[in-house]
Design a protein around this motif. Sequence first.
Motif, PDB file in Angstrom:
ATOM      1  N   ARG A   1       0.818  -1.207   0.000  1.00 45.57           N
ATOM      2  CA  ARG A   1       0.000   0.000   0.000  1.00 45.57           C
ATOM      3  C   ARG A   1       0.859   1.268   0.000  1.00 45.57           C
ATOM      4  O   ARG A   1       0.545   2.233  -0.688  1.00 45.57           O
ATOM      5  N   ALA A   2       1.929   1.255   0.801  1.00 50.84           N
ATOM      6  CA  ALA A   2       2.769   2.452   0.870  1.00 50.84           C
ATOM      7  C   ALA A   2       3.412   2.740  -0.483  1.00 50.84           C
ATOM      8  O   ALA A   2       3.528   3.890  -0.894  1.00 50.84           O
ATOM      9  N   LEU A   3       3.813   1.679  -1.188  1.00 52.54           N
ATOM     10  CA  LEU A   3       4.474   1.886  -2.469  1.00 52.54           C
ATOM     11  C   LEU A   3       3.471   2.201  -3.583  1.00 52.54           C
ATOM     12  O   LEU A   3       3.654   3.147  -4.345  1.00 52.54           O
ATOM     13  N   CYS A   4       2.430   1.418  -3.653  1.00 51.68           N
ATOM     14  CA  CYS A   4       1.535   1.460  -4.816  1.00 51.68           C
ATOM     15  C   CYS A   4       0.344   2.392  -4.634  1.00 51.68           C
ATOM     16  O   CYS A   4      -0.327   2.731  -5.613  1.00 51.68           O
ATOM     17  N   GLY A   5       0.068   2.783  -3.427  1.00 51.76           N
ATOM     18  CA  GLY A   5      -1.016   3.739  -3.169  1.00 51.76           C
ATOM     19  C   GLY A   5      -2.338   3.265  -3.730  1.00 51.76           C
ATOM     20  O   GLY A   5      -2.750   2.117  -3.528  1.00 51.76           O
TER      21      GLY A   5
ATOM     22  N   ARG B   1      -3.192   2.404  -6.535  1.00 51.99           N
ATOM     23  CA  ARG B   1      -3.207   1.307  -7.510  1.00 51.99           C
ATOM     24  C   ARG B   1      -3.624  -0.014  -6.867  1.00 51.99           C
ATOM     25  O   ARG B   1      -4.025  -0.949  -7.559  1.00 51.99           O
TER      26      ARG B   1
ATOM     27  N   LEU C   1       6.038  -2.957 -11.031  1.00 50.43           N
ATOM     28  CA  LEU C   1       5.794  -2.329  -9.740  1.00 50.43           C
ATOM     29  C   LEU C   1       5.464  -3.372  -8.678  1.00 50.43           C
ATOM     30  O   LEU C   1       5.980  -3.336  -7.549  1.00 50.43           O
TER      31      LEU C   1
ATOM     32  N   PRO D   1      -1.688   6.544   2.215  1.00 50.86           N
ATOM     33  CA  PRO D   1      -0.233   6.500   2.023  1.00 50.86           C
ATOM     34  C   PRO D   1       0.303   7.890   1.661  1.00 50.86           C
ATOM     35  O   PRO D   1      -0.366   8.648   0.946  1.00 50.86           O
TER      36      PRO D   1
ATOM     37  N   ARG E   1       4.599  10.983  -2.658  1.00 49.47           N
ATOM     38  CA  ARG E   1       6.044  11.183  -2.820  1.00 49.47           C
ATOM     39  C   ARG E   1       6.428  11.863  -4.122  1.00 49.47           C
ATOM     40  O   ARG E   1       7.573  12.223  -4.314  1.00 49.47           O
TER      41      ARG E   1
ATOM     42  N   THR F   1       2.134   8.039  -4.909  1.00 54.37           N
ATOM     43  CA  THR F   1       2.920   7.481  -3.800  1.00 54.37           C
ATOM     44  C   THR F   1       4.323   7.069  -4.233  1.00 54.37           C
ATOM     45  O   THR F   1       5.199   6.914  -3.388  1.00 54.37           O
ATOM     46  N   LEU F   2       4.528   6.869  -5.525  1.00 54.63           N
ATOM     47  CA  LEU F   2       5.860   6.469  -5.991  1.00 54.63           C
ATOM     48  C   LEU F   2       6.803   7.660  -5.960  1.00 54.63           C
ATOM     49  O   LEU F   2       6.427   8.758  -6.367  1.00 54.63           O
TER      50      LEU F   2
END
Lengths: 473, 473
Positions: free
Chosen positions: A243-247, A249, A299, B217, B220, B290-291
């Motif tokens: 979740r933190a990376l992909c938000g 998506r 991703l 999230p 970024r 978020t990326l």
Amino acid sequence: MTDPGLPGRLRAAVGEAGLVTDPARMGGYLSDWRNAYSGTAAAVVRPVSTDEVAAIVRACRKEGVAVVPQGGNTGLCGGAVPDTSGRQVVLSLDRMRRLRAVDPVNQTITVEAGVVLQAVQEAAAAEGCLFPLSLGSEGSCTIGGNLSTNAGGTGVLRYGTMRDLTLGLEVVLPDGRIWNGLRGLRKDNTGYDLKHLFIGAEGTLGLVTAAVLKLFPAVRSRATAWVAVGSAQAAVDLFGIVRALCGDRLTAFEIMSRQSVDFVLRHGTGARDLFGSVHFWYVLVELSDTLPDARLDGLLEAALAEAFDRDVAGDAVVASGSAQVAALWALREGISEAQNFEGPSLKHDVTVPISSIPAFVERTDKALRAALPGIRIVTYGHIGDGNLHYNLSKPVDSDDDTFRNLAEELARMVYDATSSFGGSISAEHGLGQSKRDVIADYKDGLELELMRSLKHLLDPRGLMNPGKVLPAW
Amino acid sequence: MTDPGLPGRLRAAVGEAGLVTDPARMGGYLSDWRNAYSGTAAAVVRPVSTDEVAAIVRACRKEGVAVVPQGGNTGLCGGAVPDTSGRQVVLSLDRMRRLRAVDPVNQTITVEAGVVLQAVQEAAAAEGCLFPLSLGSEGSCTIGGNLSTNAGGTGVLRYGTMRDLTLGLEVVLPDGRIWNGLRGLRKDNTGYDLKHLFIGAEGTLGLVTAAVLKLFPAVRSRATAWVAVGSAQAAVDLFGIVRALCGDRLTAFEIMSRQSVDFVLRHGTGARDLFGSVHFWYVLVELSDTLPDARLDGLLEAALAEAFDRDVAGDAVVASGSAQVAALWALREGISEAQNFEGPSLKHDVTVPISSIPAFVERTDKALRAALPGIRIVTYGHIGDGNLHYNLSKPVDSDDDTFRNLAEELARMVYDATSSFGGSISAEHGLGQSKRDVIADYKDGLELELMRSLKHLLDPRGLMNPGKVLPAW
């Protein structure tokens, strides 16, 4: 038996075509699809318009007869099934199927209560839009039922529940008046937001006849992974990483215990295990994006690489091609049916805060196993919403009746644990008749009092779906 | 003047430190920040806990005295200002500023009503999360006020209004009982969802003391563009293009008329026009992700290229560097203040369906110009939500009083047009006292009746913020 004036009044309201009194033709409306609940009725009425709905409600009110609204009749808690008095009238919305308007610029669609969920999805897609509500029964459940139970499903993580997807409502009130709240506005702060009274109220405060729903941009790429993890804690950790990376998506994050997957592997046609070794838990992750070439596989692989680095994932595969994606979803969606082959089962639908899932699962599993050694715990669900279907199958070597006799005790253990973590004993199925009484042991007394006050305010004679959500009087 | 028992009861409830009766110290609590509304009060009380709030409500109830809840006192409709009777008690939440809990795994934060919005944003950021509500007064407005007015702002397009961001509430009811609905659950279908009664009710049904809010999230990467368009229709077309391509990345889409920008260019420090020629409308577009390396500039350029291909955009620049981003936002956020330099103004806050914006603007502009030649129309707002701040400044050559005398007539023209497009005459500011009476001409009578019924049910003696939202009795 029935008030002599009722059939005449109903006929006047809906005409011959909308009135069913022949017991053979009424049958399908009198019990739920699982045959877990059944009742009888004075009549089934099938209006084609909001005015007809209002006329029915007024007719029943004149006769002091209760109305039981029914949509696709796919509920799990008996919320759309009449009682056994033979006095109630089932009001089916199944002929109110008009798509009243689609506005792709405003990203809204206005539909009647009897429209099947899948038809809304398809109408949205035809305009290059997405209507994101998605659940197992989408081919037969209706928008009215989705609204009345505040339906959830697999898209809640990103898009919210039916409540979140609703901008406006049209409702026939218990006194037969029509409230037209069909506004397609994303901001409106001109007083109390009445639509929220009726969403999730299971037809006990009024009868939803139409709604304005939100649409979203169509999804043009997708990636799906199947990940083995060693514990519920690892599944929650994986959720945090993805979740933190992909938000945004991240559009699905489904968990399954090994027991759940085992059942599907045993009974599902063509189901197969993807990994060489057995793992305690599995997660199905889906990313999606509006961009046609969003490089989501890469991703997802990056997120999984981080999960491996942090010892969160045991094994993983990113699906290649639509056939493999379908196979992964079949593993997830086959659980409920596969469980039926393993004898009687007890199904629970709970939510706890996501951060409490590991402790909740550990404590509840332990208590259940102590109470009934050999019990098979079929835990799966929407972990990104904190929502677990905490289902139980009887031990292989015990007889069905022993298990059934324990049902209430086992349910209490699941509910007590849920409650101790600040959770909900009905995440997405509602209360209907099945949880109407037990909820009184888990919900704050003041909250129940407020609920009763609202019911008395809007439906003082108790004629709208009585005995659902709250006890009848 | 005041009931002799009241001071003693209030002192017992909050102690000396929480009681203000000195007129000099009460001053700041008795009028709004713009000095548009002012009143008097028997006392200002400043509780530090929910129990103290409940004790105050009970004390006032015993004396038959009305309670006016107040947060950061940044409202625009007089909702937090007492009447002029000198009998009311202002209950300020400004000492209830505890962050009770942050749960980054569950993505929730639990805060008291007096916490300033910006403090919530910062607490979320400290945990690597985002609390997305954002509005001009975020440095002084409070969560209680945000909840009671269902605050909006620039993030609604992607994240929804305050209502959408709220999972649970703690509320002191008009009878002084405390409802603890502080659940941090994304799915809970166990009866009527009571929190929605209190959100957006401006303190008239109960007093919100704490809430569980959703986190997201952290963002970024970001990209921002300033686009000139020739018409409101082109702005709506541009919105469609960007949203379809960029999906959830689109987190702001703000429109400004040339008149709005002109005012900022004239009065804003360092503001400058970006394009060589004058355009009728401007749009500020923001993408976020978020990326860390989401290549959003390229994506935004692709969307703008499509807009140029389709003759939707007249000119455009993608901001390079944070200074330029800040400068673009300053153009948007400076409008309200710049307008103050141009003499008296009339401010309206309306929503219509996004698809109706072009026709709404055309029709309303034309009617206003016919009614008052030379009127300066300062239209700007959150076009992605259908929300326009339709503000009016007097003609350069007319005197202030002539304009002020036309205020009601001009407002009626804006509201009539809004209503004819199925819109709302208060998108995000609420009703307070300023729109309490006029709403009766635009809202369905049945809806007003239901609102009054709810008010009488929960607050039969009419002691919770009387005369706000609904007329006092």
